[in-house]
Design a protein around this motif. Sequence first.
Motif, short mmCIF file in Angstrom:
data_model
loop_
_atom_site.label_atom_id
_atom_site.label_comp_id
_atom_site.label_asym_id
_atom_site.label_seq_id
_atom_site.Cartn_x
_atom_site.Cartn_y
_atom_site.Cartn_z
N GLU A 90 -3.08 -9.38 -12.07
CA GLU A 90 -2.91 -8.69 -10.79
C GLU A 90 -1.50 -8.74 -10.23
O GLU A 90 -1.00 -7.71 -9.75
N SER A 136 0.74 -5.60 -8.73
CA SER A 136 1.26 -5.59 -7.36
C SER A 136 2.78 -5.49 -7.31
O SER A 136 3.33 -4.85 -6.41
N THR A 158 4.34 -2.59 -5.28
CA THR A 158 5.14 -2.95 -4.12
C THR A 158 6.56 -2.39 -4.24
O THR A 158 7.03 -1.68 -3.35
N SER A 215 -0.37 -3.92 -1.38
CA SER A 215 -0.04 -4.60 -2.64
C SER A 215 0.77 -5.87 -2.36
O SER A 215 0.61 -6.87 -3.07
N MET A 241 -0.48 -9.45 -3.55
CA MET A 241 0.40 -10.26 -4.38
C MET A 241 0.57 -11.66 -3.77
O MET A 241 0.51 -12.67 -4.47
#
Length: 164
Positions: free
Chosen positions: A110, A114, A118, A139, A143
């Motif tokens: 993940e 992100s 981002t 995001s 994160m």
Amino acid sequence: MQLNGLILSLPKEIKLLIGAFIIVLSIGFYTGLLFVGETSSANPNGIEEQYLGNEDDEDAQVMRFKKSDKEMLTLVHNHILSMSIIFFLVGLLVSITRLGRKLKLFLIVEPFVSVILTFGGLYLLWAGMLWMKYVVMFSGILMTLTFTFSVLIILKQLLQKTSS
């Protein structure tokens, strides 16, 4: 080689090294978040203003100008490279914790998604896709939550006694 739970059986010296690294890394990570809060008000409109400027806002307390091509490319380049290294190292450490497979895979993968959403989102916002400010906000929060959860799991398992 069995990786799941390996962190529990590491020698004290290695656990100390990992713990010191994670603590110092976290200080750096959360200091960066403080900077984000100071520069963009940590909300979608503040994010937009930080990168697109506010020259048209007569009520603005602090005048901001749209970032240049060079500034944006430098920001995106530096953050994607540094964050990928950070999350690679944290992911390696998460991979040796004792966790369920699906949760472990989520915590490992993940952050990379992100990072792209981002910082790619910031670039697209700067390029004119104004709705990306919401993607950047979501995001970035995800994160941060993933980083925090990973760090807490790593530290908790470092403090556990050797598994038999």
